[in-house]
Write a protein that holds these residues in place. Structure first.
Motif, mmCIF file in Angstrom:
data_model
loop_
_atom_site.group_PDB
_atom_site.id
_atom_site.type_symbol
_atom_site.label_atom_id
_atom_site.label_comp_id
_atom_site.label_asym_id
_atom_site.label_seq_id
_atom_site.Cartn_x
_atom_site.Cartn_y
_atom_site.Cartn_z
ATOM 1 N N PRO A 77 1.038 -1.136 -0.114
ATOM 2 C CA PRO A 77 -0.177 -0.094 0.069
ATOM 3 C C PRO A 77 0.782 1.423 0.014
ATOM 4 O O PRO A 77 0.241 2.411 -0.423
ATOM 5 C CB PRO A 77 -0.907 0.000 1.341
ATOM 6 N N ASN A 78 2.184 1.128 0.107
ATOM 7 C CA ASN A 78 3.067 2.201 0.436
ATOM 8 C C ASN A 78 3.726 2.602 -0.773
ATOM 9 O O ASN A 78 3.652 3.857 -1.388
ATOM 10 C CB ASN A 78 3.946 2.256 1.401
ATOM 11 N N PRO A 80 -2.474 1.495 9.694
ATOM 12 C CA PRO A 80 -3.528 0.570 8.974
ATOM 13 C C PRO A 80 -3.799 0.882 7.761
ATOM 14 O O PRO A 80 -4.094 2.128 7.395
ATOM 15 C CB PRO A 80 -4.693 0.766 10.196
ATOM 16 N N ILE A 81 -4.405 0.065 6.799
ATOM 17 C CA ILE A 81 -4.928 0.412 5.691
ATOM 18 C C ILE A 81 -6.158 1.075 5.621
ATOM 19 O O ILE A 81 -7.167 0.699 6.473
ATOM 20 C CB ILE A 81 -5.183 -1.213 4.944
ATOM 21 N N LYS A 82 -6.326 1.926 4.722
ATOM 22 C CA LYS A 82 -7.556 2.792 4.615
ATOM 23 C C LYS A 82 -8.232 1.990 3.439
ATOM 24 O O LYS A 82 -7.849 2.405 2.174
ATOM 25 C CB LYS A 82 -7.400 4.335 4.090
ATOM 26 N N GLU A 101 -9.007 0.914 -4.482
ATOM 27 C CA GLU A 101 -8.723 1.416 -5.903
ATOM 28 C C GLU A 101 -7.414 1.348 -6.289
ATOM 29 O O GLU A 101 -7.104 0.899 -7.509
ATOM 30 C CB GLU A 101 -8.913 3.071 -5.815
ATOM 31 N N LYS A 102 -6.168 1.688 -5.221
ATOM 32 C CA LYS A 102 -4.914 1.435 -5.800
ATOM 33 C C LYS A 102 -4.700 -0.242 -6.004
ATOM 34 O O LYS A 102 -3.900 -0.318 -7.033
ATOM 35 C CB LYS A 102 -3.885 1.712 -4.604
ATOM 36 N N LYS A 103 -5.248 -0.999 -5.403
ATOM 37 C CA LYS A 103 -4.952 -2.444 -5.830
ATOM 38 C C LYS A 103 -5.664 -2.890 -6.995
ATOM 39 O O LYS A 103 -5.098 -3.550 -7.733
ATOM 40 C CB LYS A 103 -5.642 -3.463 -4.508
ATOM 41 N N ARG A 104 -6.819 -2.521 -7.227
ATOM 42 C CA ARG A 104 -7.511 -2.726 -8.367
ATOM 43 C C ARG A 104 -6.690 -2.374 -9.786
ATOM 44 O O ARG A 104 -6.557 -3.080 -10.594
ATOM 45 C CB ARG A 104 -8.710 -1.987 -8.511
ATOM 46 N N GLN A 105 -6.169 -1.147 -9.488
ATOM 47 C CA GLN A 105 -5.242 -0.746 -10.776
ATOM 48 C C GLN A 105 -3.768 -1.409 -10.870
ATOM 49 O O GLN A 105 -3.388 -1.834 -11.767
ATOM 50 C CB GLN A 105 -4.930 0.859 -10.468
#
Length: 95
Positions: free
Chosen positions: A44-45, A74-76, A82-86
């Protein structure tokens, strides 16, 4: 390598000899459960992938101590989804 003491998402303890510790190229540290279940191998970073963190030999801990600084971020979920989907469909080397 810092050998951070906890999962950045769930705060699970990850001692120097933990086989559950996963890191990205920048030493972001998460437990295997968070990496596989929530992050799905997307940091996530930085957006990179994860590998199992090497275990620092006990004999070297005095000379090369592990980090005592716990990182908790902690993950928002909404933002990260959205970031993961991309990023997930893209190979880690091409992200």
């Amino acid at each position: 390598m810092e050998i951070r003491p906890n999962c950045e998402n769930c705060n699970k303890p990850l001692p120097y000899d933990s086989e559950e510790a996963m890191i990205c190229t920048f030493d972001c540290t998460f437990c295997a459960d968070c990496v596989t279940g929530i992050l799905e191998d997307v940091c996530p970073n930085c957006g990179g992938n994860f590998e199992r963190r090497p275990i620092r030999p006990k004999s070297l801990l005095k000379k090369y101590p592990i980090s005592k600084k716990a990182v908790l971020n902690p993950i928002k979920k909404a933002t990260f989804e959205e970031k993961k989907r991309q990023l997930k469909p893209i190979a880690p080397a091409d992200r």
